[in-house]
Design a protein around this motif. Sequence first.
Motif, PDB file in Angstrom:
ATOM      1  N   THR A 138      -4.741  -2.310   6.806  1.00 27.51           N
ATOM      2  CA  THR A 138      -4.951  -2.947   5.502  1.00 27.51           C
ATOM      3  C   THR A 138      -3.625  -3.366   4.897  1.00 27.51           C
ATOM      4  O   THR A 138      -3.490  -4.481   4.355  1.00 27.51           O
ATOM      5  N   LYS A 139      -2.646  -2.499   4.995  1.00 29.73           N
ATOM      6  CA  LYS A 139      -1.345  -2.815   4.436  1.00 29.73           C
ATOM      7  C   LYS A 139      -0.611  -3.846   5.286  1.00 29.73           C
ATOM      8  O   LYS A 139       0.017  -4.793   4.768  1.00 29.73           O
ATOM      9  N   LYS A 140      -0.716  -3.699   6.602  1.00 28.94           N
ATOM     10  CA  LYS A 140       0.069  -4.542   7.495  1.00 28.94           C
ATOM     11  C   LYS A 140      -0.471  -5.958   7.577  1.00 28.94           C
ATOM     12  O   LYS A 140       0.304  -6.936   7.527  1.00 28.94           O
ATOM     13  N   HIS A 141      -1.775  -6.110   7.719  1.00 29.65           N
ATOM     14  CA  HIS A 141      -2.343  -7.429   7.971  1.00 29.65           C
ATOM     15  C   HIS A 141      -2.847  -8.143   6.711  1.00 29.65           C
ATOM     16  O   HIS A 141      -3.000  -9.370   6.732  1.00 29.65           O
ATOM     17  N   ALA A 142      -3.168  -7.386   5.671  1.00 27.51           N
ATOM     18  CA  ALA A 142      -3.733  -8.025   4.477  1.00 27.51           C
ATOM     19  C   ALA A 142      -2.957  -7.704   3.206  1.00 27.51           C
ATOM     20  O   ALA A 142      -3.342  -8.137   2.123  1.00 27.51           O
ATOM     21  N   ASP A 143      -1.886  -6.910   3.347  1.00 21.66           N
ATOM     22  CA  ASP A 143      -1.101  -6.492   2.189  1.00 21.66           C
ATOM     23  C   ASP A 143      -1.993  -5.880   1.119  1.00 21.66           C
ATOM     24  O   ASP A 143      -1.799  -6.061  -0.074  1.00 21.66           O
ATOM     25  N   GLY A 144      -3.065  -5.162   1.602  1.00 20.10           N
ATOM     26  CA  GLY A 144      -4.006  -4.544   0.680  1.00 20.10           C
ATOM     27  C   GLY A 144      -3.481  -3.236   0.128  1.00 20.10           C
ATOM     28  O   GLY A 144      -2.544  -2.633   0.661  1.00 20.10           O
ATOM     29  N   ASP A 145      -4.103  -2.758  -0.921  1.00 14.83           N
ATOM     30  CA  ASP A 145      -3.700  -1.496  -1.529  1.00 14.83           C
ATOM     31  C   ASP A 145      -4.890  -0.583  -1.789  1.00 14.83           C
ATOM     32  O   ASP A 145      -4.777   0.396  -2.504  1.00 14.83           O
ATOM     33  N   MET A 146      -6.059  -0.922  -1.198  1.00 19.40           N
ATOM     34  CA  MET A 146      -7.260  -0.118  -1.417  1.00 19.40           C
ATOM     35  C   MET A 146      -8.047  -0.022  -0.105  1.00 19.40           C
ATOM     36  O   MET A 146      -8.287  -1.044   0.563  1.00 19.40           O
ATOM     37  N   LEU A 147      -8.429   1.199   0.244  1.00 23.99           N
ATOM     38  CA  LEU A 147      -9.294   1.430   1.406  1.00 23.99           C
ATOM     39  C   LEU A 147     -10.490   2.235   0.936  1.00 23.99           C
ATOM     40  O   LEU A 147     -10.344   3.365   0.440  1.00 23.99           O
ATOM     41  N   THR A 148     -11.668   1.616   1.063  1.00 29.35           N
ATOM     42  CA  THR A 148     -12.902   2.284   0.642  1.00 29.35           C
ATOM     43  C   THR A 148     -13.571   2.900   1.864  1.00 29.35           C
ATOM     44  O   THR A 148     -13.852   2.209   2.853  1.00 29.35           O
ATOM     45  N   VAL A 149     -13.827   4.202   1.777  1.00 30.05           N
ATOM     46  CA  VAL A 149     -14.440   4.942   2.892  1.00 30.05           C
ATOM     47  C   VAL A 149     -15.786   5.468   2.426  1.00 30.05           C
ATOM     48  O   VAL A 149     -15.868   6.258   1.470  1.00 30.05           O
ATOM     49  N   THR A 150     -16.843   4.989   3.088  1.00 26.24           N
ATOM     50  CA  THR A 150     -18.202   5.407   2.750  1.00 26.24           C
ATOM     51  C   THR A 150     -18.793   6.188   3.928  1.00 26.24           C
ATOM     52  O   THR A 150     -18.742   5.731   5.074  1.00 26.24           O
TER      53      THR A 150
END
Length: 434
Positions: A349-361
């Motif tokens: 998420t951080k490497k490929h999308a520069d995201g800062d949120m991971l939702t785990v269901t």
Amino acid sequence: MTLWESMNSSVVELLVSGAMLIMLYAGYLCMAFYRLGKKEINTIISFILFVLYFGAFYLMLDGKFHYMEPDYFYYMDVDYLRTWSKVTTAFCSLPVPVVLALEIITVLYLIWGTKQRIKLRKESLTPTSIKEAIDLLPAGAAFAEMSGNVVFANLSMNVIAQSCFGKSMTDLTGFEHNTICSDGTKTWQFIQENITLQGKNYIQVTANDITEEAGINDELKGKNRKLKEIRNRLEIFNRRAEQITISKELLNARRQVHSETGHILLASRHYMEHPDFVDEEKFLSTLKLTNLHLLKEYEEDDTETDLLSEAMVMAKAINVRVKLVGMIPEEGTLRDILASAINECATNTKKHADGDMLTVTTEEKKDTVIFTLTGNDNLSEKDTIEPGAAPFKTVKETGGLASLRILVENAGGTMEIKTEETFTVIIRIHCPSS
């Protein structure tokens, strides 16, 4: 009435026949007592009776012939054909009742003597009794001279030899020292050894019934074959288990190196891009510990660690917040798989999308546990990405993702990756209820 007076009657014939039978049986009884070697008085009495009744039998026959053919015995006025004429005349002058009483008394003695012989026969040990005992043995026994000529073989040995070799035990020439033979119903073991008797050497051969032992031996051979097969399978299993263990260790090492290296790079990138929002001292300390861990230059810590907690810390270090929704496994393989999935998905998420949120269901459907991990996408706001470009279209299952898939499949589960809109990983693991 004397014997002379009753010569023409059947009484004399009866007495003569009785004397003959008594004489013969007294002789047999005398020899029987003599062979037993005990009660010498019985042997002597029987011998005396044999002699007396032999004489009585002869005298009665002599008197009968003289009475029936008197002219023949006095041919030419010569009495040379007469045999003990005076003795015969005196004996034949005995009353018939006296002779009959003597024979009856003698018969009673012979009956008593027969009972004594039977009793002594049962109580005495003789060569004949030894032979009979050996003949009655269920095992075979044979004795031969050193040349191989058999001098004695009991009945059982002859029967066994006939059934095993087709002939009686008469010669031991060429006979093997220890032979095992089966006649179809029983198994016999022939054992040969040398013995010495009265200074002379003999060969002794015994045949023992080992049918039960042979059956047990065959059963043990069968079990040994099965054990050998099991041992071979266990050796193969051990080799495979060793290979699996090595592969698992390599997989864990690769996954750990990939994950921690990615975390270092992402954390460094985040620090360089946002230096004002990162505690420099804490970041450098974490970076140092991580490098030492990778290089194995620190003292090993044997205390148990929680992989899921470490995964949350690592995600926080690269500025990715993990949101957990649903049931969280407390321990075991499910918790370890979830920790590895969070590690890998947070990094991607951080490497490929520069995201800062991971939702785990997490959710349970019957006997299946489903983990759904979805990362957010912040690249659409950047000028470096073309409008409408999907950041995950070129994601390949290498490195961490490949290791994660192997980990899931080894646990009997499946893994699905979706990259149409956001980066999503769906893990399904079959967990039968106990």
